[in-house]
Design a protein around this motif. Structure first.
Motif, PDB file in Angstrom:
ATOM      1  N   ARG A  13      34.111  45.065  81.264  1.00 56.26           N
ATOM      2  CA  ARG A  13      35.120  45.054  80.190  1.00 56.26           C
ATOM      3  C   ARG A  13      35.678  46.458  79.801  1.00 56.26           C
ATOM      4  N   LEU A  16      38.057  47.738  82.107  1.00 58.37           N
ATOM      5  CA  LEU A  16      39.256  46.922  81.967  1.00 58.37           C
ATOM      6  C   LEU A  16      40.003  47.569  80.784  1.00 58.37           C
ATOM      7  N   TYR A  55      42.478  46.356  76.171  1.00 60.75           N
ATOM      8  CA  TYR A  55      43.088  45.209  77.087  1.00 60.75           C
ATOM      9  C   TYR A  55      43.497  44.202  75.893  1.00 60.75           C
ATOM     10  N   HIS A 290      37.907  34.681  90.839  1.00 61.67           N
ATOM     11  CA  HIS A 290      37.768  35.641  89.845  1.00 61.67           C
ATOM     12  C   HIS A 290      38.971  36.636  90.350  1.00 61.67           C
ATOM     13  N   GLU A 293      39.799  42.162  89.143  1.00 59.46           N
ATOM     14  CA  GLU A 293      39.731  43.307  87.637  1.00 59.46           C
ATOM     15  C   GLU A 293      39.397  44.422  88.381  1.00 59.46           C
ATOM     16  N   PRO A 294      39.813  45.538  87.659  1.00 57.47           N
ATOM     17  CA  PRO A 294      40.931  45.440  86.489  1.00 57.47           C
ATOM     18  C   PRO A 294      42.314  45.491  86.648  1.00 57.47           C
ATOM     19  N   ARG A 295      42.711  45.208  88.270  1.00 60.81           N
ATOM     20  CA  ARG A 295      44.073  45.356  88.536  1.00 60.81           C
ATOM     21  C   ARG A 295      44.687  44.145  88.317  1.00 60.81           C
ATOM     22  N   VAL A 297      44.179  40.386  85.809  1.00 65.66           N
ATOM     23  CA  VAL A 297      43.299  39.599  84.785  1.00 65.66           C
ATOM     24  C   VAL A 297      43.862  38.152  84.686  1.00 65.66           C
ATOM     25  N   TYR A 347      31.114  38.847  90.387  1.00 64.55           N
ATOM     26  CA  TYR A 347      32.423  39.096  89.552  1.00 64.55           C
ATOM     27  C   TYR A 347      32.139  38.954  87.996  1.00 64.55           C
ATOM     28  N   TRP A 349      33.263  39.013  85.375  1.00 70.06           N
ATOM     29  CA  TRP A 349      34.220  38.625  84.164  1.00 70.06           C
ATOM     30  C   TRP A 349      34.636  37.147  84.369  1.00 70.06           C
TER      31      TRP A 349
END
Length: 370
Positions: A13, A16, A55, A290, A293-295, A297, A347, A349
Motif C-alpha cells: 500500500r 502504491l 492513492y 490480482h 499493482e502499483p502500475r 489497480v 499478490y 492487495w
C-alpha cells in the motif's frame, strides 16, 4: 487460500501511494504531462500537483469517461516527457461503437515481461516457440504475446483473426458464417502446430482453445501430442466450469497427469495483465485475479456508490486505475463485475473473482470470439 502477511499488505500500500503521487506529478507537470490532462487540469476543482498525497486522493478526480478515449487526435494522450519516442496505438474490440484507443510505448512490454516471471519454466520452457491464437490487427494482445515469447527466448507464430467480423456476423444472426470464420482460425492454428515448428506454448481465448482441442480430437490427435505444454488464456468467459471441463475433459487431467498446464489471465488494453492465484481442483477451480499493482489497480465497487469498495466476498463493479508514465486513467468503470477477494501471499492487495460482463450492460455487449 493462504492469507497475505499484514506487513506485506502495508508495504504494498505504501508503494502504491508513492507511485500514485509520482504518476500524477508526471502527467500534470507542464514539462512532462500529456496535452489531454494539462487541458483537463483547467476544469478540475483541485490542483493535482499539490493535492494528491496518496492513492485515495485520486477520488478527487471526476469519473473517467469512456468517450474521452474514442476518436482523436490520439497524440493528445502522448506525455511531453515521452514525445520523442516511437508511439503505438492500440484499440479495444469496437463492439460498442467507435473503438477506444490508447497510446503505448513500452507498457505492453513491461507488463508481459513482469507476467513472464509468474510462468513455471517446466511448462513454459525458456527458448520455446509460441502460438498466438487470438485477435490481431490494432489490438495490444498480439504484440504483447509476441514480446512475451521473445522475452523468454522464443519465436511467436500468429494467426490472422478479426473479431469485429465475427461480431458483425453474430449481430446479423449469421451463426453459420461466424462458425465458418472460427473454423478458418482453427485451421490456421493447426497448420502451424503440425508444420514442425516446435511450438510448446500457446495463448488462446477460451472459445478458441476449446474449438482447437475438439478439432484436434476429430483428427485423432491432441494438444499434448502436438507438443503444447503451457497455455495461458484470458477473458470473462474463463469460468471455473469451463476450466474444469478443459482440464478434465479436453486436456486429460491436471498438468501432472496430462503434461498440459494452463493459467488464466484477465487483461485489457487499458490495464495490462492481471495474474491469477493458482487454480486447482482442490479450490473448485476458483479463479481470482490480482492487478499488476502499483502500475494498475482493480477495485470492486458498489454498483451505485462507485467511490466505495464492497466488502470481501460481495459483488460489485470492476473499477480500474492505470498508473504508468505512458498512461494515466483514474477510476475507469469497466464493463465487468465480480466479487472482491482479500490480498494473497503472492499478490498482497485486493483481488477479484467471478469476473463476468456487467449485468446492467450485458445485453448490449457481443462477446464474439472471446
Amino acid at each position: 487460500m493462504p492469507a497475505a502477511d499484514p506487513a506485506a499488505v502495508a508495504e504494498a500500500r505504501a508503494k502504491l501511494d508513492a507511485h500514485a503521487v509520482e504518476t500524477v506529478q508526471w502527467h500534470f507537470h507542464e514539462s512532462t504531462g500529456c496535452p489531454f490532462w494539462l487541458e483537463k487540469k483547467k476544469e478540475l476543482k483541485f490542483d493535482p500537483l499539490t493535492e494528491v498525497h496518496s492513492y485515495d486522493d485520486l477520488k478527487k478526480f471526476p469519473e473517467f469517461e469512456d468517450e474521452w478515449l474514442r476518436g482523436g487526435p490520439v497524440r493528445r494522450w502522448v506525455p511531453q516527457g515521452l514525445a520523442d519516442k516511437p508511439v503505438y496505438v492500440f484499440e479495444t474490440g469496437g463492439t460498442t461503437g467507435v473503438p477506444k484507443s490508447r497510446i503505448a510505448i513500452d507498457d505492453f512490454r513491461t507488463d508481459y515481461s513482469n507476467f513472464s516471471e509468474t510462468l513455471p519454466d517446466k511448462y513454459f520452457p525458456v527458448g520455446s516457440n509460441w502460438l498466438m491464437l487470438g485477435p490481431s490487427g490494432p489490438r495490444r494482445l498480439r504484440l504483447a504475446v509476441e514480446h512475451l515469447a521473445q522475452h523468454r527466448g522464443g519465436i511467436c507464430f500468429c494467426i490472422d483473426l478479426d473479431p469485429r467480423w465475427v461480431v458483425k456476423c453474430l449481430k446479423k444472426g449469421q451463426i453459420d458464417h461466424a462458425n465458418d470464420y472460427k473454423k478458418h482460425c482453427i485451421d490456421q492454428a493447426i497448420t502451424i502446430l503440425t508444420a514442425g515448428h516446435d511450438v510448446r506454448c500457446l495463448f488462446g481465448t477460451p472459445k478458441l482453445i476449446e474449438a482447437l482441442c475438439l478439432e484436434l480430437e476429430e483428427r485423432g490427435t491432441s494438444l499434448a501430442e502436438c507438443g503444447i505444454t503451457g497455455i495461458f488464456s484470458g477473458g470473462t468467459e474463463f469460468t471455473p466450469q469451463w476450466t474444469k471441463f478443459c482440464v478434465e475433459e479436453l486436456f486429460g487431467g491436471p498438468a501432472e497427469e496430462s503434461g498440459v498446464y494452463m493459467t488464466p489471465t484477465y487483461g485489457n488494453t487499458l490495464m495490462g495483465l492481471a495474474c491469477s492465484e493458482p487454480v486447482t481442483k482442490e479450490n473448485g477451480y476458483k479463479i481470482t485475479y490480482h492487478a499488476p499493482e502499483p502500475r494498475a489497480v482493480l477495485e470492486v465497487v458498489d454498483f451505485d456508490k462507485t467511490d466505495e469498495v464492497v466488502g470481501y466476498g460481495e459483488t460489485g463493479r470492476s473499477k480500474l486505475t492505470t498508473l504508468t508514465k505512458e498512461f494515466f486513467v483514474p477510476g475507469f468503470l469497466e464493463r465487468d463485475e465480480g466479487e472482491r477477494e482479500p490480498p494473497h501471499t503472492m499478490y498482497p492487495w485486493d483481488g477479484i473473482s467471478g469476473v463476468r460482463p456487467f449485468s446492467r450492460l450485458a445485453g448490449g455487449t457481443t462477446v464474439g470470439v472471446y
